[in-house]
Each structure stands twice: as structure tokens, then as C-alpha cells.
Design a protein around this motif. Structure first.
Motif, PDB file in Angstrom:
ATOM      1  N   TRP A  68      20.057   3.537 -16.231  1.00  0.00           N
ATOM      2  CA  TRP A  68      18.999   3.652 -17.226  1.00  0.00           C
ATOM      3  C   TRP A  68      17.857   4.579 -16.801  1.00  0.00           C
ATOM      4  O   TRP A  68      16.875   4.731 -17.514  1.00  0.00           O
ATOM      5  CB  TRP A  68      18.451   2.282 -17.615  1.00  0.00           C
ATOM      6  N   THR A  69      17.987   5.200 -15.640  1.00  0.00           N
ATOM      7  CA  THR A  69      16.967   6.158 -15.204  1.00  0.00           C
ATOM      8  C   THR A  69      17.443   7.574 -15.492  1.00  0.00           C
ATOM      9  O   THR A  69      18.639   7.850 -15.522  1.00  0.00           O
ATOM     10  CB  THR A  69      16.653   6.042 -13.703  1.00  0.00           C
ATOM     11  N   GLU A  70      16.482   8.443 -15.707  1.00  0.00           N
ATOM     12  CA  GLU A  70      16.780   9.850 -15.947  1.00  0.00           C
ATOM     13  C   GLU A  70      15.765  10.688 -15.186  1.00  0.00           C
ATOM     14  O   GLU A  70      14.563  10.417 -15.248  1.00  0.00           O
ATOM     15  CB  GLU A  70      16.679  10.135 -17.442  1.00  0.00           C
ATOM     16  N   LEU A  71      16.244  11.675 -14.465  1.00  0.00           N
ATOM     17  CA  LEU A  71      15.369  12.584 -13.738  1.00  0.00           C
ATOM     18  C   LEU A  71      15.043  13.750 -14.654  1.00  0.00           C
ATOM     19  O   LEU A  71      15.940  14.463 -15.095  1.00  0.00           O
ATOM     20  CB  LEU A  71      16.062  13.077 -12.472  1.00  0.00           C
ATOM     21  N   ARG A  72      13.776  13.929 -14.988  1.00  0.00           N
ATOM     22  CA  ARG A  72      13.357  15.013 -15.879  1.00  0.00           C
ATOM     23  C   ARG A  72      12.577  16.040 -15.084  1.00  0.00           C
ATOM     24  O   ARG A  72      11.629  15.710 -14.378  1.00  0.00           O
ATOM     25  CB  ARG A  72      12.516  14.478 -17.029  1.00  0.00           C
ATOM     26  N   ASP A  76       7.867  22.975 -11.825  1.00  0.00           N
ATOM     27  CA  ASP A  76       7.858  22.475 -10.452  1.00  0.00           C
ATOM     28  C   ASP A  76       7.555  20.976 -10.378  1.00  0.00           C
ATOM     29  O   ASP A  76       7.315  20.439  -9.311  1.00  0.00           O
ATOM     30  CB  ASP A  76       6.864  23.251  -9.599  1.00  0.00           C
ATOM     31  N   SER A  77       7.566  20.306 -11.516  1.00  0.00           N
ATOM     32  CA  SER A  77       7.328  18.866 -11.526  1.00  0.00           C
ATOM     33  C   SER A  77       8.617  18.123 -11.870  1.00  0.00           C
ATOM     34  O   SER A  77       9.476  18.634 -12.573  1.00  0.00           O
ATOM     35  CB  SER A  77       6.235  18.506 -12.531  1.00  0.00           C
ATOM     36  N   ALA A  78       8.729  16.926 -11.339  1.00  0.00           N
ATOM     37  CA  ALA A  78       9.907  16.096 -11.581  1.00  0.00           C
ATOM     38  C   ALA A  78       9.472  14.648 -11.679  1.00  0.00           C
ATOM     39  O   ALA A  78       8.660  14.187 -10.887  1.00  0.00           O
ATOM     40  CB  ALA A  78      10.907  16.275 -10.453  1.00  0.00           C
ATOM     41  N   ARG A  79      10.016  13.941 -12.655  1.00  0.00           N
ATOM     42  CA  ARG A  79       9.657  12.535 -12.809  1.00  0.00           C
ATOM     43  C   ARG A  79      10.878  11.728 -13.212  1.00  0.00           C
ATOM     44  O   ARG A  79      11.835  12.263 -13.762  1.00  0.00           O
ATOM     45  CB  ARG A  79       8.526  12.351 -13.805  1.00  0.00           C
ATOM     46  N   ILE A  80      10.819  10.445 -12.928  1.00  0.00           N
ATOM     47  CA  ILE A  80      11.869   9.514 -13.296  1.00  0.00           C
ATOM     48  C   ILE A  80      11.437   8.838 -14.595  1.00  0.00           C
ATOM     49  O   ILE A  80      10.311   8.350 -14.708  1.00  0.00           O
ATOM     50  CB  ILE A  80      12.086   8.436 -12.214  1.00  0.00           C
ATOM     51  N   VAL A  81      12.348   8.793 -15.568  1.00  0.00           N
ATOM     52  CA  VAL A  81      12.058   8.173 -16.858  1.00  0.00           C
ATOM     53  C   VAL A  81      12.975   6.972 -17.048  1.00  0.00           C
ATOM     54  O   VAL A  81      14.174   7.046 -16.781  1.00  0.00           O
ATOM     55  CB  VAL A  81      12.272   9.196 -18.001  1.00  0.00           C
ATOM     56  N   ASP A  82      12.394   5.874 -17.496  1.00  0.00           N
ATOM     57  CA  ASP A  82      13.149   4.668 -17.819  1.00  0.00           C
ATOM     58  C   ASP A  82      13.614   4.822 -19.262  1.00  0.00           C
ATOM     59  O   ASP A  82      12.816   4.742 -20.191  1.00  0.00           O
ATOM     60  CB  ASP A  82      12.245   3.444 -17.652  1.00  0.00           C
ATOM     61  N   THR A  83      14.890   5.054 -19.473  1.00  0.00           N
ATOM     62  CA  THR A  83      15.414   5.298 -20.820  1.00  0.00           C
ATOM     63  C   THR A  83      15.602   4.011 -21.620  1.00  0.00           C
ATOM     64  O   THR A  83      15.917   4.080 -22.807  1.00  0.00           O
ATOM     65  CB  THR A  83      16.751   6.063 -20.754  1.00  0.00           C
ATOM     66  N   ARG A  84      15.371   2.845 -21.009  1.00  0.00           N
ATOM     67  CA  ARG A  84      15.472   1.578 -21.738  1.00  0.00           C
ATOM     68  C   ARG A  84      14.258   1.333 -22.600  1.00  0.00           C
ATOM     69  O   ARG A  84      14.316   0.598 -23.567  1.00  0.00           O
ATOM     70  CB  ARG A  84      15.584   0.393 -20.778  1.00  0.00           C
TER      71      ARG A  84
END
Length: 96
Positions: A68-72, A76-84
């Protein structure tokens, strides 16, 4: 580092959320979080996220992130998104 991705580390928080090293550093630099303690072996970080509330961050293998996580990535920025978590709707059912 994950190939072709500007992420050096992914961290699991004691709150059940996941963060990239970019997200953590951004919050620390902005003053939203305050570094309390850093342990180098194993590499863990304890931060204060609000008055008296502590969050323990520990590295995790990106291949072991839950489905359920997605790396966006954005530049130069990166974040983890909770797709739930659904986006809040601006509309209430039955109202325009």
C-alpha cells in the motif's frame, strides 16, 4: 541507494508510517521535527514531532515496503505515499 531514484534511505516510523531520507531532512530543516537522539548501529533516529511526542525512525529495505506504499519522485525530492488513505472530498453527499 535505489537505482535511478534520489533516495538514500527509507525509514519506518514507530507510528506505522514510512518516510524517505528527503522527507525526514526536510522536516528537520524546517523545524517541524527536532532531532533528539541518533544511534549509528543500527541506524535509528529519535525525533520530537510535537511537544513531548517522540517518533522512532529505523531504516527499512525499500523492497520490503508494504504493497500500500508508493514511492513518488518529483525532481530531487522523494516521498512515500500511503495509497490506502483516500483524498478528502470537497463535496458532502446530497449537497452540491
Amino acid at each position: 541507494m535505489i537505482e535511478d531514484v534520489p533516495v538514500d534511505a527509507v525509514l519506518e516510523g514507530s507510528n506505522g508510517r514510512y518516510y524517505t531520507d528527503w522527507e525526514v531532512e526536510r522536516r528537520l530543516r524546517a523545524g517541524a521535527w527536532r532531532r533528539c537522539l541518533r544511534q549509528t548501529d543500527p541506524g535509528r533516529l529519535l525525533v520530537e514531532v510535537e511537544a513531548g511526542v517522540l517518533l522512532l525512525l529505523a531504516p527499512v529495505d525499500p523492497d520490503e515496503l508494504p504493497a500500500w506504499t508508493e514511492l513518488r519522485i518529483d525532481g530531487d525530492s522523494a516521498r512515500i505515499v500511503d495509497t490506502r488513505r483516500p483524498f478528502p472530498s470537497p463535496f458532502v453527499e446530497g449537497r452540491p
